[in-house]
Design a protein around this motif. Structure first.
Motif, PDB file in Angstrom:
ATOM      1  N   LEU A 160      37.746  56.506  85.278  1.00  0.00           N
ATOM      2  CA  LEU A 160      36.461  56.391  85.957  1.00  0.00           C
ATOM      3  C   LEU A 160      36.128  54.940  86.279  1.00  0.00           C
ATOM      4  N   THR A 161      35.340  54.737  87.338  1.00  0.00           N
ATOM      5  CA  THR A 161      34.697  53.447  87.527  1.00  0.00           C
ATOM      6  C   THR A 161      33.463  53.422  86.619  1.00  0.00           C
ATOM      7  N   GLU A 220      26.914  57.616  85.910  1.00  0.00           N
ATOM      8  CA  GLU A 220      26.362  58.828  86.511  1.00  0.00           C
ATOM      9  C   GLU A 220      26.608  60.046  85.621  1.00  0.00           C
ATOM     10  N   ARG A 221      27.789  60.109  85.007  1.00  0.00           N
ATOM     11  CA  ARG A 221      28.149  61.274  84.182  1.00  0.00           C
ATOM     12  C   ARG A 221      27.589  61.177  82.763  1.00  0.00           C
ATOM     13  N   ALA A 247      30.457  52.856  87.566  1.00  0.00           N
ATOM     14  CA  ALA A 247      29.395  53.586  88.273  1.00  0.00           C
ATOM     15  C   ALA A 247      29.529  55.093  88.055  1.00  0.00           C
ATOM     16  N   GLU A 248      30.732  55.592  88.082  1.00  0.00           N
ATOM     17  CA  GLU A 248      30.955  57.019  87.842  1.00  0.00           C
ATOM     18  C   GLU A 248      30.616  57.394  86.404  1.00  0.00           C
ATOM     19  N   ARG A 259      38.855  50.708  88.143  1.00  0.00           N
ATOM     20  CA  ARG A 259      38.743  51.880  87.283  1.00  0.00           C
ATOM     21  C   ARG A 259      39.115  51.537  85.847  1.00  0.00           C
TER      22      ARG A 259
END
Length: 247
Positions: A125-126, A132-133, A128-129, A21
């Motif tokens: 956040l990672t 996405e956001r 990947a997260e 993260r």
């Protein structure tokens, strides 16, 4: 020659590190592996008799926990073996408790300048997260090597300025003969080292968890502007990104 000794330490592995993260200034505890890493470093420093006169630490949990584990090994020192003759079996406490003697207190100061990068909307956040956001922003970041300001994050200049403020503070406050621990985070550590070394750029350093960076400086000559600035006896890098206690 007596010098001011500075030991910069990156915190041990945190849950955020383990989960990959972008921790920023979010709070994450140490993992079990992180606690073992800090224990190994503590044993190494104790064996080297690297006892600090003062400790500076980031106030974030992963760094505080690392600092506490390191200091725990320096709070008690063994008494001579003859202690067993003195107790003569008449005391109920076990010998391992009796054979400890509180050491002089070690001053600890939690410094906000040592916190990790304030990374705004990416905090916790990672990648990947984050993709996405915030797909457009992440695409920009992936496509350019130039600095792109993340909403809510501090700027590079702000980070470098707090690193400068901290380095100036410890140089002004401490004297030759003292030994300091500075327990902090990987990103801000790069700026702290650049400031200490007088670099006008910050350089990428892939600091491992519990890695140590040891510098010796002649505090009495720090402000000199003559040729002593180029005298390498006065400014020494003793260890750099050293983590062999984990190997």
């Amino acid at each position: 020659m007596t010098l001011l000794k500075l030991l910069f330490i990156r915190h041990a592995q945190s849950v955020g590190n383990q989960q990959k993260r972008m921790q920023g200034q979010r709070e994450f505890e140490l993992t079990d592996e992180g606690r073992r890493q800090a224990e190994k470093l503590a044993q190494r420093l104790l064996a080297e008799a690297w006892r600090p006169s003062c400790v500076y630490s980031s106030p974030l949990k992963r760094t505080v926990q690392t600092t506490e584990i390191l200091l725990a090994h320096f709070l008690a020192e063994p008494l001579p073996a003859m202690v067993s003759d003195l107790v003569d079996g008449e005391v109920d406490s076990p010998l391992e408790v009796l054979a400890t003697n509180p050491s002089p207190a070690i001053a600890v100061e939690y410094a906000d300048e040592l916190k990790e990068f304030q990374n705004g909307i990416f905090a916790g956040l990672t990648w990947a997260e984050a993709r996405e956001r915030y797909p457009d922003l992440c695409h920009q970041l992936e496509s350019s090597s130039d600095w792109i300001q993340i909403p809510g994050a501090e700027s590079l200049q702000e980070a470098r300025s707090r690193a400068r403020q901290f380095v100036h503070r410890i140089i002004d406050r401490h004297a030759d003969g003292e030994q300091l621990w500075i327990v902090t985070h990987s990103w801000i550590l790069q700026h702290l080292i650049a400031e200490l070394m007088g670099c006008d750029r910050s350089w990428r350093i892939h600091a491992r968890n519990t890695a140590i960076f040891e510098f010796w400086v002649d505090r009495s000559r720090w402000q000199r502007t003559d040729q002593n600035r180029f005298n390498t006896d006065l400014w020494q890098i003793r260890r750099f990104n050293d983590y062999h206690h984990l190997l």
